[in-house]
Structure formats: C-alpha cells, structure tokens
Write an enzyme that holds these catalytic residues in place. Structure first.
Site, PDB file in Angstrom:
ATOM      1  N   ARG A 115       0.880  -1.171   0.000  1.00  0.00           N
ATOM      2  CA  ARG A 115       0.000   0.000   0.000  1.00  0.00           C
ATOM      3  C   ARG A 115       0.917   1.220   0.000  1.00  0.00           C
ATOM      4  NH1 ARG A 115      -5.476   1.099   1.593  1.00  0.00           N
ATOM      5  NH2 ARG A 115      -5.731   3.086   2.683  1.00  0.00           N
ATOM      6  N   HIS A 142      -6.946   1.234  -7.158  1.00  0.00           N
ATOM      7  CA  HIS A 142      -7.322   0.525  -5.931  1.00  0.00           C
ATOM      8  C   HIS A 142      -8.090  -0.742  -6.336  1.00  0.00           C
ATOM      9  CE1 HIS A 142      -7.944  -0.280  -1.850  1.00  0.00           C
ATOM     10  NE2 HIS A 142      -8.646   0.761  -1.464  1.00  0.00           N
ATOM     11  N   GLN A 145     -10.302  -2.945  -3.812  1.00  0.00           N
ATOM     12  CA  GLN A 145     -11.566  -2.345  -3.385  1.00  0.00           C
ATOM     13  C   GLN A 145     -12.638  -2.501  -4.457  1.00  0.00           C
ATOM     14  OE1 GLN A 145     -12.416  -0.745  -0.247  1.00  0.00           O
ATOM     15  NE2 GLN A 145     -14.380  -1.229  -1.219  1.00  0.00           N
ATOM     16  N   ASP A 231     -16.424   8.768  -3.041  1.00  0.00           N
ATOM     17  CA  ASP A 231     -15.275   8.640  -2.152  1.00  0.00           C
ATOM     18  C   ASP A 231     -15.043  10.011  -1.531  1.00  0.00           C
ATOM     19  OD1 ASP A 231     -13.049   7.688  -0.832  1.00  0.00           O
ATOM     20  OD2 ASP A 231     -11.851   7.333  -2.628  1.00  0.00           O
ATOM     21  N   CYS A 271     -15.937   3.382  -0.355  1.00  0.00           N
ATOM     22  CA  CYS A 271     -14.837   2.529   0.085  1.00  0.00           C
ATOM     23  C   CYS A 271     -14.418   2.795   1.526  1.00  0.00           C
ATOM     24  CB  CYS A 271     -13.648   2.658  -0.857  1.00  0.00           C
ATOM     25  SG  CYS A 271     -12.949   4.318  -0.958  1.00  0.00           S
ATOM     26  N   ARG A 299     -14.188  -7.267   1.836  1.00  0.00           N
ATOM     27  CA  ARG A 299     -12.754  -7.167   1.556  1.00  0.00           C
ATOM     28  C   ARG A 299     -12.050  -8.429   2.054  1.00  0.00           C
ATOM     29  NH1 ARG A 299     -10.208  -2.080   1.127  1.00  0.00           N
ATOM     30  NH2 ARG A 299      -8.267  -3.266   0.919  1.00  0.00           N
TER      31      ARG A 299
END
Length: 316
Positions: A115, A142, A145, A231, A271, A299
């Site tokens: 990450r 991403h 996600q 987001d 997310c 997830r």
C-alpha cells in the site's frame, strides 16, 4: 488441512495483481464464486487452510484500517500468517532501493501486499519479486476495493454485465479502477466531477470509450443507475488542496435526492472512511440502499480468494 496447496512460483510466470486489467473476465467469474464459497465457510466456522505455513508480507507506506485488517485476518484464516512492515521502520524508509527490497522480501515470504503512493513503485517492486505482488492501494489504482465492490453487487443483485455505475466525485484511484472494471466486465460507468477535476484522457485506454460517459452534473450520472458510488473529496496525499476541494465539490454530495434518480433497487457504495455531510449525507450512507458495511466485510473474503488464486491456481 496441514499441507499447503500453494504451488511453486515459476520465474517469468508469476501472476501479480497491480491493477484491475491484470485478470480476465473468466478469472473474475472464478474469484466471485470462490469469494462466496470462502465467505460461507467462514460463516459456518469451517476450517480451510490451503495456505498452511505460507507467509504474507504487508508493506505499508500509507495509513490503513480495512486493508491491513482484511489481509492480516484473511491470511490467518487460510492457514498462513502475516508480517507487517511499515516503510518508516524498515530500510525502505532510509533509502534502500525498491528493487533491492523486492529481492530480499520475496525470498523470505510467499506473497506480498503493498500500500503505497506511486503506481511506479509497486511495478518496480513486482518486476524484481519472486512471488506474487498485490496492490493494496496506490495513487493511481485501488483494484482490491473495486473487486470487492463488484462482488458485493453480484452477491446482492446478480451479474454486473450491462449495468450502470454512477461515479460522483473526484477523478481518483477508485474512479480509474471502476473504469478498468467496466472494460473487463462489460458494464457502464457514468463519471461526474466539477470543472478542474476531470479524468485525464492520457490515462484512459482505447477501450474506455465504449464503457464511459462523462456527465456534466451528478444528476445526469445517477439517472437510472444500478450503483451510485463516491469517495472522500480529498484523498491521502492531497491534504493541501482540502479547502479548494470542499468548495469545488459542494454540489457533488450524494443525497437522497440524487439516490432517488437512480433505479429503485440501486445500491450506494463507498470505500470508506466517509465524511458524512461532505461527499455523502448521513441519510444515504446509513440508509437502506447503502451496502458500505457489506463492502467492508467482503474485503476479507474477496482478498482471501485472490491470495488463494495467486498461490494455488484454480481449486474447483
């Protein structure tokens, strides 16, 4: 199960997951089915350890809640274990070349999640890695996600092919990944952002034109959509722009009025973490059409399916 089902990794034949287009539609169909199977096993308290004694290295340059917890718990539930590495506490934080770190870490572990900030960092790392590398988030993409978001839709509504996703907000890593997903899985994305925050045409593939509509208003994007997604307006790394972004995006809040323009059974996705009263109202994110908590939970199961697939191949 006391024996790992992981297969030896062959140099030059490694599967990495650095962006959504790294896998095919057939592979995604398998992952969706596998995620559902693994989720059922978990809910039934049935042990499944295909990655017995395998090690996941988790490298973090950005802060995390869901990514760390889901990967760390996930590898444990598959019979392996995780090693947490923060770049501030490793030689990477003191200038060790990414390529050198990749050579060392991949010789001691079986799979790696990173990450970080720039996509180029994870691509340089993967180029020197002897084991699969997973993108846990970069500034550009991403994929874990969006993979989870698509699975969440499939779980609730069935196949996503031919559906419409409304993206209301910034042209960030999530937006670009949704567009990639539309290309691979054959659905439509309607994108809406204020002036000055448009998509970069240089980052869009030739195939994007068939699956992307840029809308001048969030109302146009949300009309008859199957998913409405957003987001935070200020992603990590852009904090200096927060004041100007708050002003620019003020009319792009996902409200009950916007959701009412979507299909009656449309799902709201985010997310997380979310800022109620900014990009989404509390009545939407906490309302009956919201599946944000299902997304967060999924997830875990989707990334278990991904790790299992990268190390074991198809097990059906």
């Amino acid at each position: 199960m006391n024996t790992s089902l992981a297969k030896p990794q062959v140099p030059g034949q490694l599967k990495h997951y650095l962006q959504f287009t790294d896998l095919t539609r057939s592979e995604y169909d398998y992952l969706f089915a596998r995620s559902a199977w693994l989720k059922t096993k978990f809910k039934s308290y049935e042990t499944w350890h295909p990655l017995h004694d395998r090690t996941l290295a988790m490298i973090f340059e950005k802060q995390s809640t869901r990514t760390r917890l889901s990967f760390e718990a996930g590898i444990h539930q598959l019979g392996g274990h995780a090693v947490y590495l923060n770049t501030r506490d490793t030689q990477l934080g003191r200038g060790e070349p990414v390529e050198d770190a990749a050579q060392v870490i991949s010789r001691m572990t079986d799979i790696i999640m990173i990450r970080t900030f720039g996509q180029d960092i994870i691509e340089r790392f993967a180029a020197k890695s002897r084991v699969p590398v997973i993108n846990g988030l970069t500034n550009e993409f991403h994929p874990c996600q969006v993979l989870t978001d698509v699975f969440t839709f499939v779980e609730a509504r069935g196949p996503i092919q031919g559906k419409t996703v409304a993206w209301v907000g910034d042209a960030n890593n999530m937006a670009y990944t949704w567009i990639q997903a539309a290309e691979v899985l054959d659905f439509q994305v309607r994108f809406s952002a204020p002036n000055g925050y448009a998509l970069d045409p240089a980052r869009l593939s030739a195939a994007a034109a068939k699956h992307l509509t840029v809308c001048n208003s969030p109302e146009d994007a949300c009309k008859d959509a199957d998913i409405v997604s957003t987001d935070v307006w200020t992603s990590m790394g852009f904090e200096d722009e927060n004041t100007s972004r708050m002003a620019a995006f003020k009319n792009w809040m996902v409200s009950d009025q916007l959701m009412a323009l979507a299909k009656p059974d449309a799902l709201f996705m985010h997310c997380l973490p979310a800022h109620r009263g900014e990009e989404v109202t509390a009545s939407v994110i906490d309302g009956p059409q919201s599946v944000v908590w299902e997304e967060a939970e999924n997830r875990l199961h989707v990334q278990k399916a991904l790790m299992e697939y990268l190390l074991c191949g198809r097990l059906d």
